[in-house]
Every structure is written in structure tokens, then in C-alpha cells.
Design an enzyme around this catalytic site. Structure first.
Site, mmCIF file in Angstrom:
data_model
loop_
_atom_site.group_PDB
_atom_site.id
_atom_site.type_symbol
_atom_site.label_atom_id
_atom_site.label_comp_id
_atom_site.label_asym_id
_atom_site.label_seq_id
_atom_site.Cartn_x
_atom_site.Cartn_y
_atom_site.Cartn_z
ATOM 1 N N GLN A 80 18.842 14.589 47.769
ATOM 2 C CA GLN A 80 18.919 15.378 49.100
ATOM 3 C C GLN A 80 17.555 15.319 49.736
ATOM 4 O O GLN A 80 16.564 15.915 49.540
ATOM 5 C CB GLN A 80 19.308 16.880 48.566
ATOM 6 C CG GLN A 80 19.161 17.616 49.856
ATOM 7 C CD GLN A 80 20.542 18.274 50.214
ATOM 8 O OE1 GLN A 80 21.440 18.350 49.152
ATOM 9 N NE2 GLN A 80 20.985 18.623 51.264
ATOM 10 N N PHE A 81 17.413 14.228 50.735
ATOM 11 C CA PHE A 81 16.227 13.915 51.256
ATOM 12 C C PHE A 81 15.858 15.097 52.332
ATOM 13 O O PHE A 81 14.783 15.456 52.671
ATOM 14 C CB PHE A 81 15.950 12.627 51.955
ATOM 15 C CG PHE A 81 16.953 12.545 53.281
ATOM 16 C CD1 PHE A 81 16.399 12.634 54.412
ATOM 17 C CD2 PHE A 81 18.383 12.136 53.198
ATOM 18 C CE1 PHE A 81 16.801 12.593 55.519
ATOM 19 C CE2 PHE A 81 18.956 11.769 54.373
ATOM 20 C CZ PHE A 81 18.358 12.221 55.768
ATOM 21 N N THR A 82 16.898 15.723 52.710
ATOM 22 C CA THR A 82 16.535 16.913 53.722
ATOM 23 C C THR A 82 15.876 18.047 53.166
ATOM 24 O O THR A 82 15.345 18.905 53.964
ATOM 25 C CB THR A 82 18.082 17.244 54.223
ATOM 26 O OG1 THR A 82 18.863 17.783 53.097
ATOM 27 C CG2 THR A 82 18.714 16.149 54.931
#
Length: 147
Positions: A80-82
Site C-alpha cells: 500500500q504505497f498510499t
């Protein structure tokens, strides 16, 4: 590295494919399990990934102050890069603090491998895919870990 950990009674991750939606990871614990949303930044290391895997495996957030390691609870890991989105200016997040895929993917893999070595039953999403994550957060209990 940031990991958002949620205590769950069910979790599933699916991706769209040529023939429809495919389930790529799912946990249906007898009691509780964990979902670990994993974000990687530029200065993260294999050592950080391994230390965080141990922390998640031993985190005492299940019923009766037990950890996943105490009861063999399954863990669903989703990249989850966010988690590294910056919303300090304006209304559109920037993702500058998120490591690029070539850096992040191997470190998420190290995190998963470390959990597996510790004895965790692990399911995963697909790195970089457009995933749909379903979960039932139990409690709700959500904890942010960071090194």
C-alpha cells in the site's frame, strides 16, 4: 516502512483479470487474524522489514492480549504505497515519500518471507495491482507501526 495493522475476522483481496475477478489472498481465521497494509519509503532496508515482521507477529492485539504468534493467527499482507501520501499542501496528495516499485516490491517480499520464517500463515495481494480489499475489522482495532 509503515504498516497499518487491523485485527479482522475475515479478509480477502481480489484483482480484476481477463476473465473477471480473481481472489488472490484470503484469510478466514477460526477466531481473529490480521491484515497488514505495507508501505515502503526510500530509506527502508531488509533489516527494517524483518524487524517489523517480528513486531506484527508478536503484537498483542488479539483477544485476551494474545498475539498472532500465540494462536497461529493468519495474516493477509497487502502492499500500500498510499500510506506515504502527503496531504500537507492543497487537496491532492503527493506520493514522493513512497519508494518506487523496484525498491518497494523486494522489501514487501522480505516482510512476507520473514513472517513465513517466523511461522505465520500468510496470504498476500499482488504487488502493483489494482486490488479490491474486503475485511471485517474486529473491535475495531487498527494500529500503525513504523520504523
Amino acid at each position: 516502512m509503515r504498516i497499518l495493522v487491523q485485527r479482522v475476522t475475515f479478509a480477502r483481496v481480489t484483482v480484476a483479470g481477463g476473465l473477471g475477478t480473481e481472489t488472490v489472498g484470503e484469510i478466514r481465521p477460526q477466531g481473529q487474524g490480521l491484515v497488514a497494509l505495507v508501505g515502503v519509503t526510500h530509506d527502508d532496508t531488509v533489516d527494517k522489514a524483518r524487524r517489523l515482521a517480528e513486531k506484527v507477529w508478536q503484537l498483542r492485539i488479539l483477544d485476551d492480549e494474545k498475539s498472532a504468534s500465540d494462536v497461529g493467527a493468519p495474516i493477509l499482507v497487502v502492499s500500500q504505497f498510499t500510506l506515504y501520501g502527503n496531504t500537507a499542501k492543497g487537496r491532492r496528495p503527493t506520493w514522493n515519500a513512497a519508494a518506487p516499485g523496484a525498491v518497494a516490491e523486494p522489501l514487501v517480499g522480505e516482510f512476507v518471507d520473514a513472517l513465513t520464517v517466523l511461522g505465520a500463515p500468510v496470504q498476500t495481494g499482488v504487488f502493483g495491482a489494482d486490488m479490491q480489499v474486503e475485511l471485517v475489522n474486529d473491535g475495531p482495532v487498527t494500529v500503525l507501526l513504523e520504523l
